[in-house]
Design a protein around this motif. Structure first.
Motif, PDB file in Angstrom:
ATOM      1  N   GLY A 401      -8.483  26.742 -28.419  1.00 39.38           N
ATOM      2  CA  GLY A 401      -9.011  25.927 -29.508  1.00 39.38           C
ATOM      3  C   GLY A 401      -8.026  24.810 -29.782  1.00 39.38           C
ATOM      4  O   GLY A 401      -7.448  24.234 -28.873  1.00 39.38           O
ATOM      5  N   GLY A 402      -7.842  24.503 -31.044  1.00 35.18           N
ATOM      6  CA  GLY A 402      -6.829  23.515 -31.397  1.00 35.18           C
ATOM      7  C   GLY A 402      -7.239  22.074 -31.195  1.00 35.18           C
ATOM      8  O   GLY A 402      -6.390  21.180 -31.189  1.00 35.18           O
ATOM      9  N   THR A 403      -8.553  21.825 -31.055  1.00 33.34           N
ATOM     10  CA  THR A 403      -8.997  20.435 -30.908  1.00 33.34           C
ATOM     11  C   THR A 403      -9.916  20.001 -32.047  1.00 33.34           C
ATOM     12  O   THR A 403     -10.242  18.821 -32.164  1.00 33.34           O
ATOM     13  CB  THR A 403      -9.745  20.233 -29.576  1.00 33.34           C
ATOM     14  OG1 THR A 403     -10.864  21.128 -29.523  1.00 33.34           O
ATOM     15  CG2 THR A 403      -8.832  20.501 -28.394  1.00 33.34           C
ATOM     16  N   ASP A 404     -10.322  20.937 -32.894  1.00 32.39           N
ATOM     17  CA  ASP A 404     -11.199  20.594 -34.013  1.00 32.39           C
ATOM     18  C   ASP A 404     -10.495  19.628 -34.959  1.00 32.39           C
ATOM     19  O   ASP A 404      -9.347  19.841 -35.359  1.00 32.39           O
ATOM     20  CB  ASP A 404     -11.601  21.853 -34.795  1.00 32.39           C
ATOM     21  CG  ASP A 404     -12.480  22.782 -33.984  1.00 32.39           C
ATOM     22  OD1 ASP A 404     -13.038  22.309 -32.979  1.00 32.39           O
ATOM     23  OD2 ASP A 404     -12.594  23.963 -34.359  1.00 32.39           O
ATOM     24  N   GLY A 405     -11.200  18.561 -35.306  1.00 31.98           N
ATOM     25  CA  GLY A 405     -10.649  17.602 -36.249  1.00 31.98           C
ATOM     26  C   GLY A 405      -9.704  16.591 -35.632  1.00 31.98           C
ATOM     27  O   GLY A 405      -9.209  15.700 -36.329  1.00 31.98           O
ATOM     28  N   ILE A 406      -9.441  16.728 -34.331  1.00 31.82           N
ATOM     29  CA  ILE A 406      -8.552  15.777 -33.655  1.00 31.82           C
ATOM     30  C   ILE A 406      -9.397  14.720 -32.944  1.00 31.82           C
ATOM     31  O   ILE A 406     -10.394  15.047 -32.291  1.00 31.82           O
ATOM     32  CB  ILE A 406      -7.668  16.484 -32.608  1.00 31.82           C
ATOM     33  CG1 ILE A 406      -6.730  17.484 -33.291  1.00 31.82           C
ATOM     34  CG2 ILE A 406      -6.863  15.477 -31.803  1.00 31.82           C
ATOM     35  CD1 ILE A 406      -5.891  18.269 -32.297  1.00 31.82           C
ATOM     36  N   THR A 407      -9.009  13.462 -33.085  1.00 28.38           N
ATOM     37  CA  THR A 407      -9.651  12.409 -32.312  1.00 28.38           C
ATOM     38  C   THR A 407      -9.077  12.454 -30.911  1.00 28.38           C
ATOM     39  O   THR A 407      -7.923  12.092 -30.685  1.00 28.38           O
ATOM     40  CB  THR A 407      -9.410  11.023 -32.950  1.00 28.38           C
ATOM     41  OG1 THR A 407      -9.910  11.024 -34.295  1.00 28.38           O
ATOM     42  CG2 THR A 407     -10.105   9.932 -32.145  1.00 28.38           C
ATOM     43  N   LEU A 408      -9.857  12.946 -29.981  1.00 26.40           N
ATOM     44  CA  LEU A 408      -9.361  13.132 -28.620  1.00 26.40           C
ATOM     45  C   LEU A 408      -9.232  11.806 -27.886  1.00 26.40           C
ATOM     46  O   LEU A 408     -10.092  10.931 -27.998  1.00 26.40           O
ATOM     47  CB  LEU A 408     -10.307  14.054 -27.843  1.00 26.40           C
ATOM     48  CG  LEU A 408     -10.523  15.460 -28.403  1.00 26.40           C
ATOM     49  CD1 LEU A 408     -11.479  16.240 -27.517  1.00 26.40           C
ATOM     50  CD2 LEU A 408      -9.200  16.204 -28.528  1.00 26.40           C
ATOM     51  N   THR A 409      -8.149  11.671 -27.138  1.00 23.23           N
ATOM     52  CA  THR A 409      -7.957  10.492 -26.297  1.00 23.23           C
ATOM     53  C   THR A 409      -8.976  10.534 -25.158  1.00 23.23           C
ATOM     54  O   THR A 409      -9.525  11.601 -24.840  1.00 23.23           O
ATOM     55  CB  THR A 409      -6.537  10.469 -25.729  1.00 23.23           C
ATOM     56  OG1 THR A 409      -6.299  11.721 -25.061  1.00 23.23           O
ATOM     57  CG2 THR A 409      -5.504  10.289 -26.831  1.00 23.23           C
ATOM     58  N   PRO A 410      -9.233   9.407 -24.503  1.00 20.41           N
ATOM     59  CA  PRO A 410     -10.264   9.390 -23.454  1.00 20.41           C
ATOM     60  C   PRO A 410     -10.057  10.434 -22.359  1.00 20.41           C
ATOM     61  O   PRO A 410     -10.990  11.148 -21.981  1.00 20.41           O
ATOM     62  CB  PRO A 410     -10.161   7.965 -22.899  1.00 20.41           C
ATOM     63  CG  PRO A 410      -9.680   7.151 -24.047  1.00 20.41           C
ATOM     64  CD  PRO A 410      -8.716   8.047 -24.776  1.00 20.41           C
ATOM     65  N   GLY A 411      -8.828  10.536 -21.850  1.00 20.54           N
ATOM     66  CA  GLY A 411      -8.578  11.488 -20.773  1.00 20.54           C
ATOM     67  C   GLY A 411      -8.736  12.921 -21.225  1.00 20.54           C
ATOM     68  O   GLY A 411      -9.301  13.759 -20.517  1.00 20.54           O
ATOM     69  N   LEU A 412      -8.240  13.224 -22.418  1.00 18.80           N
ATOM     70  CA  LEU A 412      -8.335  14.578 -22.957  1.00 18.80           C
ATOM     71  C   LEU A 412      -9.792  14.942 -23.232  1.00 18.80           C
ATOM     72  O   LEU A 412     -10.255  16.049 -22.915  1.00 18.80           O
ATOM     73  CB  LEU A 412      -7.505  14.685 -24.234  1.00 18.80           C
ATOM     74  CG  LEU A 412      -7.346  16.073 -24.853  1.00 18.80           C
ATOM     75  CD1 LEU A 412      -6.794  17.063 -23.838  1.00 18.80           C
ATOM     76  CD2 LEU A 412      -6.427  15.992 -26.065  1.00 18.80           C
ATOM     77  N   LYS A 413     -10.530  14.007 -23.795  1.00 22.30           N
ATOM     78  CA  LYS A 413     -11.956  14.228 -24.060  1.00 22.30           C
ATOM     79  C   LYS A 413     -12.703  14.488 -22.754  1.00 22.30           C
ATOM     80  O   LYS A 413     -13.550  15.383 -22.664  1.00 22.30           O
ATOM     81  CB  LYS A 413     -12.544  13.012 -24.778  1.00 22.30           C
ATOM     82  CG  LYS A 413     -13.993  13.167 -25.185  1.00 22.30           C
ATOM     83  CD  LYS A 413     -14.467  11.932 -25.942  1.00 22.30           C
ATOM     84  CE  LYS A 413     -15.920  12.075 -26.372  1.00 22.30           C
ATOM     85  NZ  LYS A 413     -16.387  10.867 -27.111  1.00 22.30           N
ATOM     86  N   SER A 414     -12.361  13.725 -21.730  1.00 19.52           N
ATOM     87  CA  SER A 414     -12.992  13.885 -20.433  1.00 19.52           C
ATOM     88  C   SER A 414     -12.624  15.230 -19.809  1.00 19.52           C
ATOM     89  O   SER A 414     -13.458  15.892 -19.186  1.00 19.52           O
ATOM     90  CB  SER A 414     -12.576  12.740 -19.497  1.00 19.52           C
ATOM     91  OG  SER A 414     -13.169  12.872 -18.232  1.00 19.52           O
ATOM     92  N   GLY A 415     -11.366  15.652 -19.993  1.00 21.15           N
ATOM     93  CA  GLY A 415     -10.924  16.934 -19.464  1.00 21.15           C
ATOM     94  C   GLY A 415     -11.663  18.097 -20.097  1.00 21.15           C
ATOM     95  O   GLY A 415     -12.075  19.039 -19.413  1.00 21.15           O
ATOM     96  N   VAL A 416     -11.851  18.030 -21.419  1.00 21.02           N
ATOM     97  CA  VAL A 416     -12.587  19.078 -22.125  1.00 21.02           C
ATOM     98  C   VAL A 416     -14.038  19.118 -21.630  1.00 21.02           C
ATOM     99  O   VAL A 416     -14.604  20.189 -21.390  1.00 21.02           O
ATOM    100  CB  VAL A 416     -12.537  18.839 -23.644  1.00 21.02           C
ATOM    101  CG1 VAL A 416     -13.481  19.783 -24.376  1.00 21.02           C
ATOM    102  CG2 VAL A 416     -11.114  19.022 -24.155  1.00 21.02           C
ATOM    103  N   ALA A 417     -14.625  17.933 -21.431  1.00 23.19           N
ATOM    104  CA  ALA A 417     -16.006  17.862 -20.933  1.00 23.19           C
ATOM    105  C   ALA A 417     -16.107  18.437 -19.519  1.00 23.19           C
ATOM    106  O   ALA A 417     -17.087  19.120 -19.181  1.00 23.19           O
ATOM    107  CB  ALA A 417     -16.491  16.415 -20.954  1.00 23.19           C
ATOM    108  N   ALA A 418     -15.091  18.171 -18.693  1.00 28.54           N
ATOM    109  CA  ALA A 418     -15.096  18.690 -17.320  1.00 28.54           C
ATOM    110  C   ALA A 418     -15.028  20.212 -17.318  1.00 28.54           C
ATOM    111  O   ALA A 418     -15.676  20.878 -16.504  1.00 28.54           O
ATOM    112  CB  ALA A 418     -13.930  18.101 -16.530  1.00 28.54           C
ATOM    113  N   LEU A 419     -14.260  20.783 -18.236  1.00 28.07           N
ATOM    114  CA  LEU A 419     -14.164  22.232 -18.334  1.00 28.07           C
ATOM    115  C   LEU A 419     -15.463  22.849 -18.837  1.00 28.07           C
ATOM    116  O   LEU A 419     -15.877  23.915 -18.389  1.00 28.07           O
ATOM    117  CB  LEU A 419     -13.004  22.617 -19.238  1.00 28.07           C
ATOM    118  CG  LEU A 419     -11.625  22.383 -18.604  1.00 28.07           C
ATOM    119  CD1 LEU A 419     -10.544  22.374 -19.670  1.00 28.07           C
ATOM    120  CD2 LEU A 419     -11.333  23.438 -17.560  1.00 28.07           C
ATOM    121  N   GLU A 420     -16.103  22.153 -19.754  1.00 27.13           N
ATOM    122  CA  GLU A 420     -17.398  22.645 -20.238  1.00 27.13           C
ATOM    123  C   GLU A 420     -18.425  22.625 -19.119  1.00 27.13           C
ATOM    124  O   GLU A 420     -19.229  23.551 -18.974  1.00 27.13           O
ATOM    125  CB  GLU A 420     -17.871  21.789 -21.422  1.00 27.13           C
ATOM    126  CG  GLU A 420     -17.042  21.994 -22.685  1.00 27.13           C
ATOM    127  CD  GLU A 420     -17.449  21.066 -23.807  1.00 27.13           C
ATOM    128  OE1 GLU A 420     -18.280  20.154 -23.553  1.00 27.13           O
ATOM    129  OE2 GLU A 420     -16.934  21.226 -24.932  1.00 27.13           O
TER     130      GLU A 420
END
Length: 484
Positions: A401-420
């Motif tokens: 977890g640890g991403t709720d409420g955080i504005t994710l950077t483009p790469g991090l957001k993309s990484g989370v999407a890739a894992l999903e």
């Protein structure tokens, strides 16, 4: 380079069958020097009378930390910096106001700590990472590590009804094991490996990320017409290539092919899936789709050329966003994808990706305050500390977890999407942390590096790599591991 890049990272450990479902940073370790081997062989020092007395166990102090005993924490000073750790130290000192933590950061873990391990006076917590990382297998075999099971079974920092182990991403506990149940290593970062690119650049080609190799070649052809190379990579460190090549092999042939390679099984490298993937990558070279001069570039130079738009794709890990922040344009729209496959005959679906723990923390067996070291890790594995790390260094942690409420950077957001997208199709090849020299110098430099520079054909590279693997399998001086 990044704190958990291949140049700087790695550990040893045997996990369960490594097609693991993960929800959300490794690299490699350096070959230890003989002086370190000799030093650890002695197990040195006398720890009698030096241990801090146990404190009283309470709901707020489940590990029984002595609230007056000092604690020493040595961090690897890499791409993640040290601010996240310093922030966690402040929480420790707030919780134990009579204690002052001795905190330091260095890039020279082995040369700094080797004498202290030998003398039996190590710190209480070590981020055992970087180019001078100490060999985990040797530390464990010489009884130099503390079993972290008490930490894993302790109540989590945020919820007393949950154990620490229940708050971690799948696979983290298993990665910290070595031949059995004890957990010697706590991986703190969580790295997504894959093919990184600028979505803006891809859009400029009126193209989507390719899912089959024919589509990959077509995209590279479009890029070439516009003066952009399809690919670049760390030519001086070609063991970056497996960050996308290994999961591609797993996608094409199934996870059992990667397991066989890790297990050093005879003819594992001669599997048709390996041959097909090697030939696919070699085609990038043959068609001129690799940035000219790439074999002579290091990781920073190749990443800079890629960030400047000279190449579309680069195999890398999620540390690249933080490491290349100074050269990536604001409108780059950094993205990562799972590797392109061959075609619809692949064993696993598109989205199959490599993700695993990185940034290995250990508590030395001869630490004066082992409970304090584990308590510091318990704090770091809280939601607040995890969010702090993710916000500051653009990387996920072992905390699930640890991403709720955080504005994710483009790469991090993309990484989370890739894992999903990957879902259960997350692979974790272990070659790079079980057999460091084989992976880096032989498979990487002498095999893949020579092939991608055009000095070996795929068949020649496979023959050479298989011989290296066979040599390692027969070497009794090398500790061998198997997937369980």
């Amino acid at each position: 380079m990044g704190s958990n890049s291949a140049e700087n990272h790695g550990t040893e450990g045997v996990g369960r069958r490594d097609l693991i479902r993960r929800s959300a940073a490794l690299g490699l370790i350096s070959v230890p020097t003989m002086s370190f081997l000799s030093a650890c062989a002695s197990s040195g020092g006398d720890d009698s009378g030096d241990k801090a007395k146990a404190g009283k166990k309470t709901a707020k102090n489940p590990l029984g930390v002595n609230d007056t005993a000092g604690m020493e924490f040595v961090l690897f000073d890499g791409g993640f910096g040290k601010e996240y750790a310093e922030d966690a130290v402040k929480i420790y000192e707030k919780n134990f106001p009579k204690v002052k933590v001795k905190f330091s950061a260095t890039q020279k873990i082995q040369s700094t700590l080797q004498p202290r391990f030998n003398q039996g006076t190590p710190p209480d917590l070590v981020d055992n990472s970087g180019a001078e990382q100490m060999d985990m297998g040797i530390l464990s075999s010489k009884d130099q590590l503390t079993d972290l099971t008490p930490l894993l079974d302790a109540p989590s920092y945020d919820d007393p009804d949950k154990k620490v182990r229940d708050t971690l991403r799948p696979g983290i506990v298993e990665m910290g094991q070595l031949d059995g149940d004890p957990v010697w290593i706590m991986y703190y970062a969580y790295t997504v490996y894959g093919v990184w690119y600028s979505q803006k650049a891809l859009d400029s080609l009126d193209a989507e990320y390719p899912q089959t190799w024919d589509q990959m070649l077509a995209v590279c052809a479009k890029a070439k017409k516009k003066g952009m190379a399809g690919w670049t990579y760390a030519g001086k460190y070609p063991y970056y290539l497996p960050f996308s090549l290994y999961p591609m092999i797993g996608k094409v042939g199934g996870v059992e092919v990667l397991d066989a390679i890790d297990n050093l099984e005879p003819n594992a490298w001669k599997h048709p899936a390996v041959k097909a993937c090697f030939e696919a990558y070699y085609e990038l070279y043959k068609k001129g789709y690799v940035l000219k001069g790439t074999p002579g570039l290091d990781h920073i130079q190749s990443q800079t050329a890629w960030a400047q738009g000279k190449a579309l794709f680069i195999p890398n890990g999620s540390w690249v966003e933080n490491e290349s922040a100074s050269v990536i344009p604001k409108d780059f729209d950094l993205s990562v994808s799972a590797p392109t496959g061959l075609d619809s005959s692949d064993k696993l679906p598109f989205g199959t990706i490599w993700a695993s723990g990185g940034e290995p923390f250990i508590v030395p067996a001869k630490a004066k305050n082992a409970a304090g070291g584990m308590e510091q890790l318990r704090i770091m594995l809280s939601e607040a500390s995890s969010k702090n790390f993710t916000s500051k260094v653009k990387s996920l942690t072992a905390y699930n977890g640890g991403t709720d409420g955080i504005t994710l950077t483009p790469g991090l957001k993309s990484g989370v999407a890739a894992l999903e997208l990957a879902g259960e199709n997350v692979v974790n090849p272990r070659m790079q942390d079980w057999y460091v020299q084989l992976q880096k110098e032989k498979i990487g430099v002498s095999g893949l590096g020579e092939m991608m520079a055009g000095r070996l054909t795929p068949a020649e590279a496979i023959k050479k790599i298989q011989a290296f693997a066979d040599e390692t399998a027969k070497d009794d001086s090398v500790k061998h591991y198997k997937h369980q």
